[in-house]
Write a protein that holds these residues in place. Structure first.
Motif, PDB file in Angstrom:
ATOM      1  N   GLU A   1       0.851  -1.178   0.000  1.00  0.00           N
ATOM      2  CA  GLU A   1       0.000   0.000   0.000  1.00  0.00           C
ATOM      3  C   GLU A   1       0.899   1.244   0.000  1.00  0.00           C
ATOM      4  O   GLU A   1       2.092   1.173   0.293  1.00  0.00           O
ATOM      5  CB  GLU A   1      -0.885   0.031   1.244  1.00  0.00           C
ATOM      6  CG  GLU A   1      -1.906  -1.087   1.330  1.00  0.00           C
ATOM      7  CD  GLU A   1      -2.718  -0.987   2.599  1.00  0.00           C
ATOM      8  OE1 GLU A   1      -3.912  -0.693   2.500  1.00  0.00           O
ATOM      9  OE2 GLU A   1      -2.145  -1.194   3.695  1.00  0.00           O
ATOM     10  N   LYS A   2       0.293   2.396  -0.287  1.00  0.00           N
ATOM     11  CA  LYS A   2       1.039   3.647  -0.398  1.00  0.00           C
ATOM     12  C   LYS A   2       1.830   3.962   0.869  1.00  0.00           C
ATOM     13  O   LYS A   2       3.002   4.309   0.822  1.00  0.00           O
ATOM     14  CB  LYS A   2       0.075   4.793  -0.723  1.00  0.00           C
ATOM     15  CG  LYS A   2       0.745   6.145  -0.972  1.00  0.00           C
ATOM     16  CD  LYS A   2      -0.293   7.158  -1.417  1.00  0.00           C
ATOM     17  CE  LYS A   2       0.352   8.514  -1.747  1.00  0.00           C
ATOM     18  NZ  LYS A   2       0.813   9.216  -0.527  1.00  0.00           N
ATOM     19  N   ARG A   3       1.194   3.821   2.038  1.00  0.00           N
ATOM     20  CA  ARG A   3       1.886   4.192   3.286  1.00  0.00           C
ATOM     21  C   ARG A   3       3.053   3.253   3.572  1.00  0.00           C
ATOM     22  O   ARG A   3       4.056   3.658   4.174  1.00  0.00           O
ATOM     23  CB  ARG A   3       0.911   4.220   4.459  1.00  0.00           C
ATOM     24  CG  ARG A   3       0.216   2.909   4.774  1.00  0.00           C
ATOM     25  CD  ARG A   3      -0.625   3.050   6.033  1.00  0.00           C
ATOM     26  NE  ARG A   3      -1.407   1.851   6.307  1.00  0.00           N
ATOM     27  CZ  ARG A   3      -2.044   1.640   7.465  1.00  0.00           C
ATOM     28  NH1 ARG A   3      -1.973   2.547   8.442  1.00  0.00           N
ATOM     29  NH2 ARG A   3      -2.740   0.540   7.659  1.00  0.00           N
ATOM     30  N   SER A   4       2.935   2.005   3.149  1.00  0.00           N
ATOM     31  CA  SER A   4       4.042   1.074   3.341  1.00  0.00           C
ATOM     32  C   SER A   4       5.201   1.392   2.410  1.00  0.00           C
ATOM     33  O   SER A   4       6.374   1.353   2.813  1.00  0.00           O
ATOM     34  CB  SER A   4       3.561  -0.361   3.115  1.00  0.00           C
ATOM     35  OG  SER A   4       2.798  -0.807   4.219  1.00  0.00           O
ATOM     36  N   LEU A   5       4.899   1.716   1.163  1.00  0.00           N
ATOM     37  CA  LEU A   5       5.947   2.105   0.218  1.00  0.00           C
ATOM     38  C   LEU A   5       6.674   3.354   0.702  1.00  0.00           C
ATOM     39  O   LEU A   5       7.911   3.434   0.652  1.00  0.00           O
ATOM     40  CB  LEU A   5       5.347   2.360  -1.163  1.00  0.00           C
ATOM     41  CG  LEU A   5       4.986   1.116  -1.976  1.00  0.00           C
ATOM     42  CD1 LEU A   5       4.184   1.502  -3.211  1.00  0.00           C
ATOM     43  CD2 LEU A   5       6.239   0.343  -2.375  1.00  0.00           C
TER      44      LEU A   5
END
Length: 222
Positions: free
Chosen positions: A134-138
């Motif tokens: 997900e975006k926050r993990s990336l």
């Protein structure tokens, strides 16, 4: 340690040098024992170790697959490939926004992705990767680790984290099609991690000096 020994033997197998062939044969009793242990243990392993330190399963399996392919051991390669899919193929929305732990030298999520790019065809890998992060993990895994004390034997692990992130991102980027947004992003970020880690090598502290060089050399490979 076992994974790195297989990586050493892989280098000997692929090095076109008479001495390398001799050293490969000299190492064979030990690699045969390791191979036998792998083949016995893998069917018994129900769950992977998703840790950021030594027992990380994805890291070990990635190096083992590289060795199996260099050694043309198709049975071992197939065993590893099927187990990798069993462990990780259904992974989605990995919580990489929680990484790292305070003494990590691996990113658990990037090690998984670096393994899966070895076992999946490109199209399937892209589909898997798009669901994995997900975006926050990336955004989180692209942050530089904060190393507050190079003399602390656990905190210095975070220097190694920069190197392992670099090699994972370089490998993943190489496996992605040119139009994938993470290709250039990971290539650029890998360079940032390398530039961050290299000045921290050889600070006169055995806690880092005895192993960080091997991480740096692998991260510098193309």
């Amino acid at each position: 340690m076992v994974a790195w020994l297989l990586k050493l033997d892989e280098e000997l197998i692929t090095w076109d040098n008479p001495k390398a062939k001799i050293w490969h044969q000299n190492l064979k009793p030990l690699t045969d024992k390791i191979l036998n242990s792998w083949k016995i243990f893998l069917p018994k392993q129900t769950y992977p170790n998703r840790t950021g330190v030594h027992p990380n399963t994805a890291f070990a399996m990635a190096f083992a697959i590289d060795w199996a392919r260099a050694n043309k051991d198709k049975d071992f390669e197939n065993q590893l490939t099927e187990k990798a899919k069993y462990f990780y193929l259904k992974d989605e929305k990995t919580p990489a926004y929680l990484e790292p732990d305070g003494s990590d030298f691996f990113s658990p999520s990037l090690e998984i992705a670096d393994l899966m790019r070895r076992v999946l065809p490109q199209k399937e890998f892209v589909q898997w990767l798009n669901k994995f992060y997900e975006k926050r993990s990336l955004e989180n895994i692209e942050k530089i680790p904060v190393v507050s004390d190079l003399s602390d034997y656990q905190t210095v692990h975070l220097v190694g984290l920069s190197f392992s992130k670099a090699w994972c991102m370089k490998g993943i980027a190489k496996s992605l099609p040119n139009n994938h947004p993470l290709k250039k992003d990971f290539q650029k970020t890998a360079t940032v991690f390398l530039n961050n880690g290299l000045p921290l090598l050889f600070q006169g502290n055995y806690g880092g000096d005895h192993w960080l060089a091997s991480f740096a050399v692998y991260a510098l490979e193309d």
